[in-house]
Design an enzyme around this catalytic site. Structure first.
Site, PDB file in Angstrom:
ATOM      1  CG  HIS A 261      -1.664  -1.254   1.460  1.00  0.00           C
ATOM      2  ND1 HIS A 261      -2.883  -1.545   0.904  1.00  0.00           N
ATOM      3  CD2 HIS A 261      -1.314  -2.357   2.175  1.00  0.00           C
ATOM      4  CE1 HIS A 261      -3.271  -2.751   1.293  1.00  0.00           C
ATOM      5  NE2 HIS A 261      -2.326  -3.270   2.046  1.00  0.00           N
TER       6      HIS A 261
ATOM      7  CB  SER B  74      13.044  22.079 -15.669  1.00  0.00           C
ATOM      8  OG  SER B  74      12.318  23.283 -15.819  1.00  0.00           O
TER       9      SER B  74
ATOM     10  CE  LYS C 174      11.384  19.202 -11.547  1.00  0.00           C
ATOM     11  NZ  LYS C 174      10.131  19.723 -12.026  1.00  0.00           N
TER      12      LYS C 174
ATOM     13  CD  GLU D 194       8.297  11.940 -15.505  1.00  0.00           C
ATOM     14  OE1 GLU D 194       7.380  12.663 -15.144  1.00  0.00           O
ATOM     15  OE2 GLU D 194       9.427  12.378 -15.752  1.00  0.00           O
TER      16      GLU D 194
ATOM     17  CD  GLN E   7      -3.736  -2.189 -46.818  1.00  0.00           C
ATOM     18  OE1 GLN E   7      -3.539  -2.941 -47.764  1.00  0.00           O
ATOM     19  NE2 GLN E   7      -4.132  -0.936 -46.992  1.00  0.00           N
TER      20      GLN E   7
HETATM   21  N1  ARG Z   1      -1.821  -4.906 -48.476  1.00  0.00           N
HETATM   22  C1  ARG Z   1      -2.668  -6.007 -48.181  1.00  0.00           C
HETATM   23  C2  ARG Z   1      -2.678  -6.253 -46.688  1.00  0.00           C
HETATM   24  O1  ARG Z   1      -1.849  -5.735 -46.029  1.00  0.00           O
HETATM   25  C3  ARG Z   1      -2.161  -7.229 -48.864  1.00  0.00           C
HETATM   26  C4  ARG Z   1      -3.221  -8.220 -49.177  1.00  0.00           C
HETATM   27  C5  ARG Z   1      -4.140  -7.659 -50.202  1.00  0.00           C
HETATM   28  N2  ARG Z   1      -5.097  -8.592 -50.597  1.00  0.00           N
HETATM   29  C6  ARG Z   1      -6.160  -8.231 -51.328  1.00  0.00           C
HETATM   30  N3  ARG Z   1      -6.985  -9.169 -51.644  1.00  0.00           N
HETATM   31  N4  ARG Z   1      -6.352  -7.000 -51.694  1.00  0.00           N
HETATM   32  O2  ARG Z   1      -3.541  -6.934 -46.171  1.00  0.00           O
END
Ligand code: ARG
Length: 459
Positions: free
Chosen positions: A157, A278, A284, A291, A323
């Site tokens: 604590h 600082s 400081k 941090e 993606q």
């Molecule tokens: N740039 C795409 C990704 O990162 C690659 C795969 C793309 N596939 C597609 N069917 N458009 O997921």
């Protein structure tokens, strides 16, 4: 003919904003090396399936070697139309070797390609991070060994609780990272499965030898279901959870050191190399490194929760949402990479102010030992706890430190107190009394160090 790889069925132009929105090359170009390694192995697999001749394969592999050199030397010229790392590399290969380049993608999809690339890339990064983690743990072990004699107040604590060895505090953080290291090894096995040969989603029609591909690329096995193969990002989620937990441990270390390096505590002094000043207050010296570690943990949790949101509710199988897996992954890898190294730097350079620690040991921290003294005389602990509590109250009322109560005063609280009670008032003795495995005695801490060293040597 459209210059886009998928241009065949399209007649209209892509909105330029859509073009940029869709493109992943700005961030996925860091996959260039693994993308090419995967393609070179795939070309060989096509030879084995009778779809490429040896000389066509050689042209492709050599051409890709040139592309590697261009990337490595920073000479790769990105085209406006390059959508992602896969299309960029293939476009460049065709410029270098001509139409035979068009045979490389036979039976393959960017869907199994990207899944393969990320796994190859992450596997390497996992090994690098594992090395940093070992370095961090080693630093803690070495300090713990060298500074085994230093005692400090232990807190619960954030209130002074019982004396402990400084080494014991150091190792309490080491064990958290030891578990992280184990988790990393375990998740690596799941990263290291080959999805290539899954095609877009339904599998490979040319009977490529996936086991041979896996072997060529150093994978431990091949994924079992092509639909799962192109949509599974569990291994990234798992990695991001690993990263989050490791950063929680980082953040807790940071919090301890921020408190311990404050003027009020003064237990440790961070090296100038990891502190800043600082701009207005000349006196400081701020623990910015700590941090930042505490702060950066937040962004890594964001990486994890962001990916989980992306994955939630996706229909089978590949969807472009996926993606969005890369930026949080890259961010977490980069953050962990620097955080582990910074923490190692801070811990190997800080100075311990053993005297300040010793001065902060207060008699009340031995109240438990007083109760234990009576336990050793056969009195039940519940009773001795009460007696020791009364002794603390007596010391507060009389303005005498607990350790200065006379034997007669103590005997007025319980007749079992004898002259030997004075031996209780010794922080060293208190620490060494905790000698069961995992305790803070000198012997137990050395045993802990032995256990960690043994683990390091075999992992
Ligand atoms: N740039 C795409 C990704 O990162 C690659 C795969 C793309 N596939 C597609 N069917 N458009 O997921």
């Amino acid at each position: 003919m459209s210059t886009k790889l998928w241009g065949g069925r399209f007649t209209g132009k892509t909105d330029p904003l859509m073009e940029a929105f869709n493109a992943s090359l700005p961030f996925d170009q860091r996959l260039w090396r693994v993308d090419i390694a995967g393609s070179q192995a795939y070309a060989q697999a096509l030879v084995d399936s009778g779809l490429l001749t040896q000389s066509e394969c050689k042209a492709i592999v050599d051409g890709l070697d040139e592309v590697v050199v261009e990337w490595a030397e920073g000479r790769f010229a990105v085209n406006a139309g390059d959508e992602d790392i896969h299309t960029a590399n293939e476009r460049r290969l065709a410029e270098l070797i001509g139409t035979v380049a068009g045979k490389l993608h036979t039976g393959r999809s960017r869907n199994d390609q990207i899944a393969t690339d990320i796994r190859l890339w992450l596997r390497e990064e996992v090994d690098v991070l594992r090395g940093y983690l070992n370095g961090l743990i080693t630093t803690l072990i070495e300090r713990a060994e060298q500074e085994i004699d230093i005692l400090m107040p232990g807190y619960t604590h954030l209130q002074p609780a019982q004396p402990v060895r400084w080494s014991h505090w150091l190792l309490n953080h080491a064990w958290a990272w030891q578990r992280d290291a184990e988790r990393l090894v375990e998740l690596r096995r799941r990263v290291n499965q080959l999805p290539l040969g899954a095609g877009a989603l339904a599998g490979n029609p040319f009977n490529v030898d996936r086991a041979a591909l896996a072997q060529a690329l150093g994978f431990e096995g091949v994924t079992a279901n092509s639909m799962d193969s192109v949509s599974d990002r569990d291994f990234i989620a798992e990695f991001l959870f690993w990263a989050s937990l490791t950063m929680i441990h980082m953040s807790r270390l940071a919090e301890d050191l921020i408190i311990y390096s404050s003027r009020e505590f003064g237990f440790v002094t961070l090296a100038d190399a990891y502190s800043t000043g600082s701009s207005i207050m000349p006196q400081k010296k701020n623990p910015d490194s700590m941090e930042l570690l505490r702060g950066k943990s937040g962004r890594v949790f964001g990486d994890l929760s962001g990916l989980l949101m992306t994955l939630k509710g996706l229909p089978a199988t590949y969807n472009k949402d996926l993606q969005e897996d890369k930026e949080p992954l890259f961010d977490a890898v980069d953050t962990l990479s620097s955080s582990l190294q910074i923490a190692t730097g801070v811990l190997s350079t800080l100075t311990v102010n053993a005297q300040r620690m010793a001065q902060s040991l207060v008699p009340e921290m031995l109240a438990t030992d007083l109760a234990e003294y009576l336990v050793r005389k056969g009195i039940p602990f519940r009773e001795t706890h009460h007696v020791a509590g009364t002794a603390v109250r007596l010391s507060e009322q009389s303005g005498l430190p607990l350790t200065k109560l006379t034997v007669a005063q103590l005997q007025s609280l319980h007749p079992a107190f004898g002259e030997d009670v004075l031996s209780v008032w010794d922080y060293e003795r208190s620490v060494d009394a905790r000698d069961a495995e995992g305790g803070t005695s000198r012997r137990a801490v050395l045993a802990q160090i032995g256990r960690l060293r043994q683990w390091l040597a075999t992992n």
